[in-house]
Design a protein around this motif. Structure first.
Motif, PDB file in Angstrom:
ATOM      1  N   GLU A  69       0.825  -1.219   0.000  1.00  0.00           N
ATOM      2  CA  GLU A  69       0.000   0.000   0.000  1.00  0.00           C
ATOM      3  C   GLU A  69       0.855   1.263   0.000  1.00  0.00           C
ATOM      4  N   HIS A 114      -6.799  10.600  -8.019  1.00  0.00           N
ATOM      5  CA  HIS A 114      -7.299  10.258  -6.693  1.00  0.00           C
ATOM      6  C   HIS A 114      -7.114  11.416  -5.708  1.00  0.00           C
ATOM      7  N   ARG A 118     -10.130  13.208  -3.771  1.00  0.00           N
ATOM      8  CA  ARG A 118     -10.159  13.092  -2.304  1.00  0.00           C
ATOM      9  C   ARG A 118     -10.068  14.478  -1.666  1.00  0.00           C
ATOM     10  N   GLY A 266     -19.503   3.968   4.529  1.00  0.00           N
ATOM     11  CA  GLY A 266     -19.692   4.516   5.864  1.00  0.00           C
ATOM     12  C   GLY A 266     -20.736   3.799   6.682  1.00  0.00           C
ATOM     13  N   SER A 273     -18.366  -3.281  12.900  1.00  0.00           N
ATOM     14  CA  SER A 273     -17.353  -3.100  13.952  1.00  0.00           C
ATOM     15  C   SER A 273     -18.020  -2.899  15.302  1.00  0.00           C
ATOM     16  N   ARG A 317      -4.754  -4.783  -5.378  1.00  0.00           N
ATOM     17  CA  ARG A 317      -3.830  -3.890  -6.080  1.00  0.00           C
ATOM     18  C   ARG A 317      -3.296  -4.657  -7.289  1.00  0.00           C
ATOM     19  N   GLY A 367      -7.037  -2.043   9.837  1.00  0.00           N
ATOM     20  CA  GLY A 367      -8.475  -2.176   9.583  1.00  0.00           C
ATOM     21  C   GLY A 367      -9.009  -1.060   8.685  1.00  0.00           C
ATOM     22  N   GLY A 369      -7.044   0.264   6.365  1.00  0.00           N
ATOM     23  CA  GLY A 369      -6.095   0.307   5.253  1.00  0.00           C
ATOM     24  C   GLY A 369      -4.870   1.114   5.648  1.00  0.00           C
ATOM     25  N   TYR A 370      -4.174   1.635   4.638  1.00  0.00           N
ATOM     26  CA  TYR A 370      -2.894   2.297   4.895  1.00  0.00           C
ATOM     27  C   TYR A 370      -2.544   3.177   3.704  1.00  0.00           C
ATOM     28  N   HIS A 373      -4.823   5.744   0.361  1.00  0.00           N
ATOM     29  CA  HIS A 373      -6.237   5.351   0.341  1.00  0.00           C
ATOM     30  C   HIS A 373      -6.791   5.108   1.749  1.00  0.00           C
ATOM     31  N   CYS A 375      -8.743   4.926   4.918  1.00  0.00           N
ATOM     32  CA  CYS A 375     -10.174   5.250   5.001  1.00  0.00           C
ATOM     33  C   CYS A 375     -10.434   6.746   5.247  1.00  0.00           C
TER      34      CYS A 375
END
Ligand code: HEM
Length: 426
Positions: A69, A114, A118, A266, A273, A317, A367, A369-370, A373, A375
Motif C-alpha cells: 500500500e 485520486h 479526495r 460509511g 465493527s 492492487r 483495519g 487500510g494504509y 487510500h 479510510c
C-alpha cells in the motif's frame, strides 16, 4: 526467487483446502482465522487460481500489506480494486461499454486523479469540522439508539435493533438524506456490499443485482445533487454537488461515485465493527467490566474492536512492474489481494493477536487500510463507535449471549448479521 509457476506446494494444507474467495469462509470466523493462520505460517504470499476468478496473489502478513500500500505508484487500484467473478466483470463491461467498474469511486482511482477527488472532501472529515457539524447530532443519535434498545426490555438482536440503524442514520445525516429514505438506503447499501449473502441479496443473479442496485442509487442521488445545487446546506451532499474540478463543476458520474462510496463505505463497516466489538466484549467478560468501569479506555477499545472485527476483508492492487515480495516474484500485471483480517491477527505485528484487549497499545492495525487510500471516514467511524459505546456501557451492568450469532457470507465487507443478547441495567 520463485515465480508463480514454480512455487512448491507447502506442507499439509488445512482440511477443506484454501480458497479465500469463497463467501461462506467469511461466515465462519473460526475456519477463516485458522485458514489465515496457516497461510501466514506456511505461504504468506500465496498464488491462487480459484475457479471463476482471474488468478492473484493472496497477501496475509501485515508488513507485506503495508509494503504494497505504501508504494501506490507501483501497485495500482484502478485495474482491479475488488475481487469479482469473471462473469460479473464481463457483464459489467458489457453494461458500461468497457469499464470493469459500475461506479468509479475513490477506491478505483490512482494518483494524480485520486488526490484531486479526495481533496474535495478531505477537510470535511477533519476533526474540527466533525466536532462542529457532526458530533452533536451523532451523540443524540447514539442516545436515541440506546434508548430504543433498552425500551425493548432485557433482550434484543443487537445487529437488527441497534447496530445497522445507528451508523446508517449518522451517515445519512452527514450526507443530508432525510430520515424517511433510510430503509431504501439500508437495503441498497447492504445489497451492494454484502450481496453474496443469500439472506440480503436480490433475486436476479449477481451481475443483475449489482446493476439494479447502482441504478437505484443513481436515480436517487441525481435528484439530491439538483436539490443541493439549487439550495446548498452545510451537509456533505452540498460539498459534493457544488465541487469544482479544474474550474469545472463536478460531473454527474463523479458526484454519483462519491455519494455511493460514502453511503456504502460509511455504513456496514461501522455497524459490523460496533456489533463485533460488543460480541468480543460478551466473550471476554473481564474486558467488558474493565471498560464499563473505566470509560477513559474507550478510544483504545474502539481501535481494538476494529482490529478484532476487520469488516473490510480485502482490497486489491495490481503491480505495474516486477517486484519481489517475501521471496515471491510478482510479475508486472499480477493482482494482489490484501487480506486485512489476516494482517490484523499477524503474530509478527501484534502481541497475543488472538486476545481481545480493551487497552491494547500500540495497536498498529490496518483495519482502515494504509497510505493514500487510508479510510476517508476513519475519524468519523471512531467518533460514532465511541459515542454509542459510551452511551451503552454507562447504562449496562452485564451482557451475555441469548442465542447463536451469525456472520454475513461475503469476501468483501462482512461481520455479524445477528447478535442475540440479553442484558441487565446498572
Ligand atoms: C476506504 C475501512 C468507515 C469512507 C476504506 C478502506 C478500508 C476502510 C479498509 C480502504 C483503505 C485502503 O485501500 O488502504 C473502514 C472501516 C470502517 C470505515 C473498518 C468502520 C469501522 C468509513 C466511514 C466512511 C468511510 C464511516 C464515511 C465517509 C471511506 C472512503 C474510502 C474508504 C470514502 C475510500 C478512500 C480512498 O480510496 O481514498 N475504508 N471504513 N469509511 N472508506 Fe472506510
Amino acid at each position: 526467487m520463485q515465480s508463480a509457476a514454480t512455487v512448491p506446494p507447502p506442507p499439509g494444507e488445512p482440511p477443506g483446502g484454501i480458497d479465500v474467495t469463497t463467501p461462506d469462509l467469511y461466515a465462519d470466523e473460526a475456519r477463516l482465522h485458522a485458514t489465515f493462520a496457516w497461510m501466514r505460517a506456511y505461504d504468506p504470499v500465496r498464488w491462487m487460481e480459484p475457479e471463476g476468478y482471474r488468478p492473484f496473489w493472496a497477501v496475509t502478513r501485515r508488513a507485506d500489506v503495508v509494503e504494497i500500500e505504501r508504494q501506490h505508484g507501483r501497485f495500482l487500484n484502478a485495474p482491479r480494486a475488488i475481487l469479482a467473478l469473471e462473469e460479473v466483470v464481463e457483464a459489467v463491461r458489457a453494461f458500461t461499454g468497457g469499464s470493469p467498474h459500475l461506479v468509479r469511486t475513490l477506491v478505483h482511482m490512482d494518483e494524480p486523479e485520486h488526490r484531486v477527488m479526495r481533496g474535495l472532501t478531505n477537510a470535511w472529515f477533519l476533526p474540527a469540522n466533525l466536532k462542529r457539524l457532526v458530533e452533536p447530532k451523532l451523540k443524540a443519535r447514539a442516545r436515541q439508539s440506546v434508548d430504543h434498545m433498552l425500551a425493548l426490555g432485557g433482550a434484543c438482536d443487537f445487529v437488527r435493533d441497534v447496530a445497522i440503524w445507528y451508523p446508517l442514520r449518522v451517515i445519512m445525516d452527514v450526507l443530508g438524506v432525510p430520515e424517511e429514505d433510510e430503509p431504501r438506503m439500508l437495503k441498497l447499501t447492504q445489497e451492494l456490499f454484502g450481496n453474496t449473502d443469500a439472506e440480503t441479496r436480490r433475486n436476479l443473479g449477481e451481475a443483475g443485482d449489482l446493476i439494479a442496485v447502482v441504478l437505484d442509487f443513481y436515480q436517487y442521488f441525481r435528484a439530491l445533487t439538483e436539490d443541493r445545487r439549487r439550495q446548498p446546506r452545510d451537509d456533505l451532499a452540498s460539498v459534493i454537488a457544488n465541487a469544482r474540478i479544474d474550474g469545472e463543476p463536478i460531473g454527474d458520474i463523479e458526484a454519483m461515485g462519491y455519494y455511493t462510496i460514502v453511503a456504502t463505505a460509511g455504513h456496514d463497516t461501522t455497524s459490523s465493527s460496533t456489533a463485533g466489538g460488543l460480541h468480543a466484549l460478551v466473550q471476554h467478560p473481564d474486558e467488558f467490566r474493565r471498560l464499563r468501569d473505566d470509560p477513559s479506555l474507550m478510544p483504545l477499545a474502539v481501535d481494538e474492536a476494529i482490529r478484532w472485527v476487520t469488516p473490510v476483508r480485502h482490497f486489491m492492487r495490481t503491480a505495474t512492474e516486477d517486484y519481489d515480495l517475501r521471496g515471491r516474484r510478482i510479475r508486472a500485471g499480477d493482482d494482489l489481494m490484501l487480506l486485512y483480517p489476516s494482517a490484523n491477527r499477524d503474530e509478527e505485528a501484534f502481541e497475543e493477536p488472538f486476545r481481545f484487549k480493551v487497552d491494547r497499545s500500540p495497536n498498529p492495525h490496518v483495519g482502515f487500510g494504509y497510505g493514500v487510500h487510508l479510510c476517508l471516514g476513519h475519524l468519523l467511524a471512531k467518533m460514532e463507535m465511541r459515542a454509542l459505546y459510551q452511551e451503552l456501557f454507562s447504562r449496562l451492568d452485564w451482557v451475555e449471549l441469548d442465542g447463536e450469532p451469525a456472520w454475513v457470507a461475503s469476501s468483501f465487507v462482512g461481520g455479524l448479521k445477528r447478535l442475540p443478547i440479553r442484558y441487565g441495567l446498572r
